[in-house]
Design an enzyme around this catalytic site. Structure first.
Site, PDB file in Angstrom:
ATOM      1  N   ASP A 128       1.013  -1.028  -0.032  1.00  0.00           N
ATOM      2  CA  ASP A 128       0.080   0.039  -0.127  1.00  0.00           C
ATOM      3  C   ASP A 128       0.832   1.202  -0.102  1.00  0.00           C
ATOM      4  O   ASP A 128       1.237   2.148   1.051  1.00  0.00           O
ATOM      5  CB  ASP A 128      -0.998  -0.080   1.102  1.00  0.00           C
ATOM      6  CG  ASP A 128      -2.055   0.985   1.223  1.00  0.00           C
ATOM      7  OD1 ASP A 128      -2.224   1.544   0.146  1.00  0.00           O
ATOM      8  OD2 ASP A 128      -2.653   1.242   2.200  1.00  0.00           O
ATOM      9  N   SER A 242      -3.630   7.891   7.221  1.00  0.00           N
ATOM     10  CA  SER A 242      -2.941   6.873   6.189  1.00  0.00           C
ATOM     11  C   SER A 242      -2.001   7.691   5.230  1.00  0.00           C
ATOM     12  O   SER A 242      -1.929   8.876   4.930  1.00  0.00           O
ATOM     13  CB  SER A 242      -4.036   6.442   5.293  1.00  0.00           C
ATOM     14  OG  SER A 242      -4.636   5.281   5.829  1.00  0.00           O
TER      15      SER A 242
HETATM   16  N1  ARG Z   1      -7.085   3.761   6.572  1.00  0.00           N
HETATM   17  C1  ARG Z   1      -7.044   4.659   7.504  1.00  0.00           C
HETATM   18  C2  ARG Z   1      -6.705   5.871   6.561  1.00  0.00           C
HETATM   19  O1  ARG Z   1      -6.840   5.884   5.413  1.00  0.00           O
HETATM   20  C3  ARG Z   1      -6.036   4.671   8.502  1.00  0.00           C
HETATM   21  C4  ARG Z   1      -6.193   3.489   9.362  1.00  0.00           C
HETATM   22  C5  ARG Z   1      -5.196   3.332  10.507  1.00  0.00           C
HETATM   23  N2  ARG Z   1      -5.714   2.802  11.553  1.00  0.00           N
HETATM   24  C6  ARG Z   1      -5.247   2.195  12.747  1.00  0.00           C
HETATM   25  N3  ARG Z   1      -5.854   1.811  13.669  1.00  0.00           N
HETATM   26  N4  ARG Z   1      -3.753   2.569  12.760  1.00  0.00           N
HETATM   27  O2  ARG Z   1      -6.665   6.958   6.919  1.00  0.00           O
END
Ligand code: ARG
Length: 363
Positions: A128, A242
């Site tokens: 990713d 993210s």
């Molecule tokens: N998928 C989330 C984003 O797009 C990030 C999630 C991270 N989650 C975690 N529990 N560390 O921003």
């Protein structure tokens, strides 16, 4: 069930975080974090991605990492919306800022090309990672961070294995930062001031067994897990973080002008935030050959950057002044409240979808 999980997973990934617009209101921390000092995290980038047009136009936020004078890394899922990949002109990147109020229309750096990892798998979040190649030079306050070498990643893994305690206080050996959700139960919460928190690396085998699936073993070296410094403290990255940096400090290089700070991961996914499962990050040490091919050979031979402060030993109050000691491992974390934000009414529908996922499975 597995199929459903993956559908939910991939849907959730489409919604990194919906941009908020209204006046800020006081909120708690990243999750359990503290405010970053000005120039404390000069490798942090702030990203806005716009998908769709007209009434269906949506903007999401993500983090990113400056890794050279003309490249920023982020999560591949940040620049994808279903099967649509964002165009360079629809991705806005700010570097060298700590408050999102500094993200104006004039000071974003332009993106000339977006390169998705060739083996990015959107249903498993494998690889990713995406590269944003920049066409403008870095403004003041922005500095690239070095990637961990294979040897450093190996020593980091060793440190994670040595520092992990399943049911007690763990070694704080990682740092994550971002403007994402500050409240695990409120995906519309977001920081206006950059937040950071120290985490503990979770050994691969322990992460696999906690998640109940092979996060790591099938493809060694592409995932890295990080959890709270203690089971009783809710610390994690969250929605909107993210693509942002997970940093390890190489003790053998701690005396260098960059304090031995090394990028080891990019925020990728988790189950909700600050719950029972560790966050999962894209490991970057094994990606240097691909990155070098894309960015050029100079990328691995850059001069050691000079950072102002070591975020593992410095701590800041709300005014950006250094105060004593690193973020406490034992206490609730911050010493000041971060800025929160409200979400536009138009996004409530989307958000309830996100919230639904968070309750059920993964985000
Ligand atoms: N998928 C989330 C984003 O797009 C990030 C999630 C991270 N989650 C975690 N529990 N560390 O921003």
């Amino acid at each position: 069930m597995r199929k459903l999980l993956f559908i939910l997973l991939s849907w959730a990934m489409w919604f990194p975080f919906y941009v908020h617009s209204d006046a800020p209101e006081p909120q708690a921390k990243i999750i359990g974090g503290i405010k970053s000092g000005t120039n404390e995290i000069p490798w942090q980038a702030y990203l806005n991605m716009t998908f769709g047009e007209g009434a269906s136009e949506r903007t999401f936020i993500c983090g990113g990492v400056v890794i050279s004078t003309d490249a920023v890394l982020t999560a591949a899922h940040c620049i994808r919306n279903g099967s649509e990949t964002a165009k360079p002109e629809n991705v806005r990147v700010w570097v060298g800022i700590t408050s999102i109020f500094s993200a104006g229309s004039m000071n974003s750096v332009s993106v000339r090309e977006i390169v998705l990892h060739p083996n990015y798998n959107s249903s498993r979040f494998a690889n990713d990672i995406a590269i944003l190649k920049l066409s403008s030079t870095l403004p003041d306050g922005a500095l690239p961070i070095r990637l961990a070498s294979a040897d450093e990643q190996q020593r980091a893994d060793q440190a994670f294995a040595n520092g992990w305690v399943s049911d007690g206080e763990r070694q704080p050996n990682l740092l994550v930062s971002g403007w994402g959700s500050t409240d695990a139960n409120d995906s519309s919460s977001g920081a206006t001031r950059l937040q950071q928190t120290v985490l503990s690396g979770v050994p691969d085998n322990i992460c696999n067994s906690m998640w109940g699936r092979n996060i790591n073993s099938s493809e060694a070296g592409i995932f890295l897990c990080a959890g709270s410094v203690s089971p009783t403290l809710g610390r994690d990255s969250c929605f909107g973080d993210s693509g942002g940096p997970l940093v390890w400090q190489d003790p053998l290089a701690a005396a260098d002008s960059d304090f031995g700070l090394r990028l080891v991961g990019l925020v990728s996914f988790g189950e909700g935030c600050a719950g029972r499962l560790p966050g999962v990050y894209s490991e970057v040490a094994g990606q240097t050959t691909w990155l070098e091919g894309e960015i050029g050979p100079g990328f691995l031979n850059q001069a050691t950057p000079e950072f102002d402060v070591d975020p593992f030993t410095a701590n800041y109050d709300g005014a950006g002044d250094a105060v004593e000691g690193v973020q406490s491992v034992a206490s609730g974390g911050g010493n000041s409240s971060g800025g929160g934000g409200n979400i536009g009414i138009g996004s409530l529908l989307l958000l309830s979808v996100v919230i639904g996922f968070r309750r059920g499975v993964v985000s």
